[in-house]
Each structure stands twice: as C-alpha cells, then as structure tokens.
Design a protein around this motif. Structure first.
Motif, PDB file in Angstrom:
ATOM      1  N   TRP A 175       8.009  -5.419   8.513  1.00  0.00           N
ATOM      2  CA  TRP A 175       7.330  -6.810   8.180  1.00  0.00           C
ATOM      3  C   TRP A 175       7.952  -7.495   7.061  1.00  0.00           C
ATOM      4  O   TRP A 175       8.164  -6.753   5.864  1.00  0.00           O
ATOM      5  CB  TRP A 175       5.853  -6.599   7.923  1.00  0.00           C
ATOM      6  CG  TRP A 175       4.837  -7.995   7.866  1.00  0.00           C
ATOM      7  CD1 TRP A 175       4.551  -8.431   6.814  1.00  0.00           C
ATOM      8  CD2 TRP A 175       4.803  -8.699   8.849  1.00  0.00           C
ATOM      9  NE1 TRP A 175       3.817  -9.349   6.951  1.00  0.00           N
ATOM     10  CE2 TRP A 175       3.771  -9.656   8.504  1.00  0.00           C
ATOM     11  CE3 TRP A 175       4.726  -8.637  10.452  1.00  0.00           C
ATOM     12  CZ2 TRP A 175       3.317 -10.571   9.270  1.00  0.00           C
ATOM     13  CZ3 TRP A 175       4.596  -9.545  11.168  1.00  0.00           C
ATOM     14  CH2 TRP A 175       3.710 -10.782  10.701  1.00  0.00           C
ATOM     15  N   GLU A 180       0.116  -7.767  21.112  1.00  0.00           N
ATOM     16  CA  GLU A 180       0.179  -7.958  19.713  1.00  0.00           C
ATOM     17  C   GLU A 180       1.401  -8.039  19.108  1.00  0.00           C
ATOM     18  O   GLU A 180       1.788  -9.130  18.132  1.00  0.00           O
ATOM     19  CB  GLU A 180      -0.115  -6.414  19.223  1.00  0.00           C
ATOM     20  CG  GLU A 180      -0.256  -6.278  17.607  1.00  0.00           C
ATOM     21  CD  GLU A 180      -0.550  -4.805  17.132  1.00  0.00           C
ATOM     22  OE1 GLU A 180       0.172  -3.933  16.997  1.00  0.00           O
ATOM     23  OE2 GLU A 180      -2.047  -4.455  17.394  1.00  0.00           O
ATOM     24  N   GLU A 181       2.543  -7.582  19.672  1.00  0.00           N
ATOM     25  CA  GLU A 181       3.994  -8.080  19.117  1.00  0.00           C
ATOM     26  C   GLU A 181       4.242  -9.341  19.336  1.00  0.00           C
ATOM     27  O   GLU A 181       4.967  -9.709  18.594  1.00  0.00           O
ATOM     28  CB  GLU A 181       4.866  -6.941  19.989  1.00  0.00           C
ATOM     29  CG  GLU A 181       6.285  -7.210  19.533  1.00  0.00           C
ATOM     30  CD  GLU A 181       7.353  -6.262  20.311  1.00  0.00           C
ATOM     31  OE1 GLU A 181       8.646  -6.556  20.246  1.00  0.00           O
ATOM     32  OE2 GLU A 181       6.781  -5.206  20.932  1.00  0.00           O
ATOM     33  N   GLU A 182       3.892 -10.013  20.571  1.00  0.00           N
ATOM     34  CA  GLU A 182       4.529 -11.404  20.733  1.00  0.00           C
ATOM     35  C   GLU A 182       3.449 -12.256  19.421  1.00  0.00           C
ATOM     36  O   GLU A 182       4.229 -13.119  19.073  1.00  0.00           O
ATOM     37  CB  GLU A 182       3.821 -11.834  22.194  1.00  0.00           C
ATOM     38  CG  GLU A 182       4.314 -13.073  22.193  1.00  0.00           C
ATOM     39  CD  GLU A 182       3.838 -13.485  23.740  1.00  0.00           C
ATOM     40  OE1 GLU A 182       3.345 -14.845  23.752  1.00  0.00           O
ATOM     41  OE2 GLU A 182       3.748 -12.779  24.657  1.00  0.00           O
ATOM     42  N   ARG A 186       0.880  -8.111   6.829  1.00  0.00           N
ATOM     43  CA  ARG A 186       0.838  -7.881   8.408  1.00  0.00           C
ATOM     44  C   ARG A 186      -0.871  -7.310   8.636  1.00  0.00           C
ATOM     45  O   ARG A 186      -1.146  -7.764   9.860  1.00  0.00           O
ATOM     46  CB  ARG A 186       1.784  -6.735   8.807  1.00  0.00           C
ATOM     47  CG  ARG A 186       1.789  -6.397  10.306  1.00  0.00           C
ATOM     48  CD  ARG A 186       2.875  -5.427  10.550  1.00  0.00           C
ATOM     49  NE  ARG A 186       3.011  -5.133  11.888  1.00  0.00           N
ATOM     50  CZ  ARG A 186       2.544  -4.148  12.477  1.00  0.00           C
ATOM     51  NH1 ARG A 186       1.932  -3.389  12.068  1.00  0.00           N
ATOM     52  NH2 ARG A 186       2.791  -3.978  13.927  1.00  0.00           N
ATOM     53  N   THR A 214       5.325 -12.068  16.119  1.00  0.00           N
ATOM     54  CA  THR A 214       6.569 -12.667  16.293  1.00  0.00           C
ATOM     55  C   THR A 214       6.271 -13.999  16.002  1.00  0.00           C
ATOM     56  O   THR A 214       7.019 -14.582  15.162  1.00  0.00           O
ATOM     57  CB  THR A 214       7.266 -12.221  17.579  1.00  0.00           C
ATOM     58  OG1 THR A 214       7.508 -10.997  17.782  1.00  0.00           O
ATOM     59  CG2 THR A 214       8.356 -13.335  17.843  1.00  0.00           C
TER      60      THR A 214
END
Length: 187
Positions: free
Chosen positions: A38, A64-66, A45, A69
C-alpha cells in the motif's frame, strides 16, 4: 561464581531487557503499521477496508481488490486524469504555504479526500460520487487559488459532499458553474 556476581549479572541482563522493551514499545507507538503493498502517501489501507466491508450492496458487485485499486487511482491519478487528490492537495498547499489558513485547509482537504475516495472508488452502479464530480471539484479547487477563495471553496465542496452522501441534494446539481461560472469561448 559468587552470589554477588550472579546478582550483578542478572541486574545487567534485566536492565538490558528493559531497554529493549522500551525501545520496541516506543517504535511501535511512533511508526504506523503499513501494508507493504500500500502506498505510504495514502491514508491507511485499513480505513478503506473498513469502508468497503460496511457497504454490503457494493461488496456484492465489486471485489475488495478492485475497490482498493480505485482508491489508489483517486489519490495518485490516472492516465486520463493525472491530477490525483495528492497532486491537487500539494498544489493548493504549495500556493498557500505562507497563508495562516494553510493548516486548516490541509485538514479539510484530508477529510474531503477520505469522503470522496471511499465513495468514488465503488462500482459505478452503487456510487453517488462520479468521476465528473471529482473533476469539477478538483478544477474548482485549483481555480479557487486564482480567486483567493480557497478556504471558502473547500468549505463549499465539503458541504456539497456531505449533502450528496446524506442524499440531501441530487447528483445532477454538482456542475462546474455551481462553483465558478465558466468562461465561454467567443468565436
């Protein structure tokens, strides 16, 4: 070894251990734990993970990742809009470095960044704050420097963000002319 020598040895060992513990504790207190993947220049984060977890509707559409991002893109910028929130904030604060309101504006911009990014990073189907809104606010904030109205404009944008998130105003009301009348090119 005599009892006196052993006693001295244990005193030194305990003193050394106490110093190690104090240094370790003080190190934990002054260094915020950061995820190695991060960016350090972004808010923690964990804050965004918490926001993501609270919105079940968005979680069902976006992973979550999207989401994370898009948070990073908000702060750092993208190819299409390279002025990320960090750049806008830095530009504003650089221009206000001798101003008595600079610290107040910095705090307000940090809060705005959190509120806007946590909503904007959501899937298009669930978010209230769009890329258009972010662009309008970013441009208006930069224009406020020319007009010497930065504190007033930051407060106005903050009020609009709060009202949008509380659904007190419609999203369509956020347009460039709301903050500054746009110059029309005369042909």
């Amino acid at each position: 070894m005599t009892i006196n020598t052993l006693s001295q040895y244990y005193k030194h060992a305990l003193s050394y251990l106490l110093i190690v513990v104090i240094v370790a504790i003080s190190g934990c207190a002054t260094n915020k734990p950061q995820d190695p993947n991060w960016p350090n220049e972004l808010p923690p984060r964990a804050y965004f993970l918490d926001q993501y977890q609270q919105d079940l509707t968005n979680r069902n559409i976006q992973n979550e990742e999207e989401y994370l991002t898009w948070v990073v893109r908000f702060y750092k910028g993208t190819d299409l809009y390279p002025n990320g929130w960090n750049n806008i904030t830095q530009d504003i604060l650089l221009n206000l470095k001798n101003s008595p309101t600079a610290e107040n504006i910095k705090i307000k911009l940090e809060r705005l960044g959190l509120l806007i990014s946590e909503e904007w990073a959501k899937n298009n189907k669930t978010r209230i704050i769009s890329s258009y809104h972010v662009s309008v606010w970013g441009n208006a904030l930069l224009k406020s420097l020319e007009q010497n109205e930065t504190l007033v404009l930051v407060d106005r944008v903050a009020s609009d963000v709060d009202d949008l998130l509380a659904r007190k105003i419609p999203t369509e009301i956020i347009v460039a002319d709301r903050y500054y009348v746009q110059d029309e090119d005369i042909l």
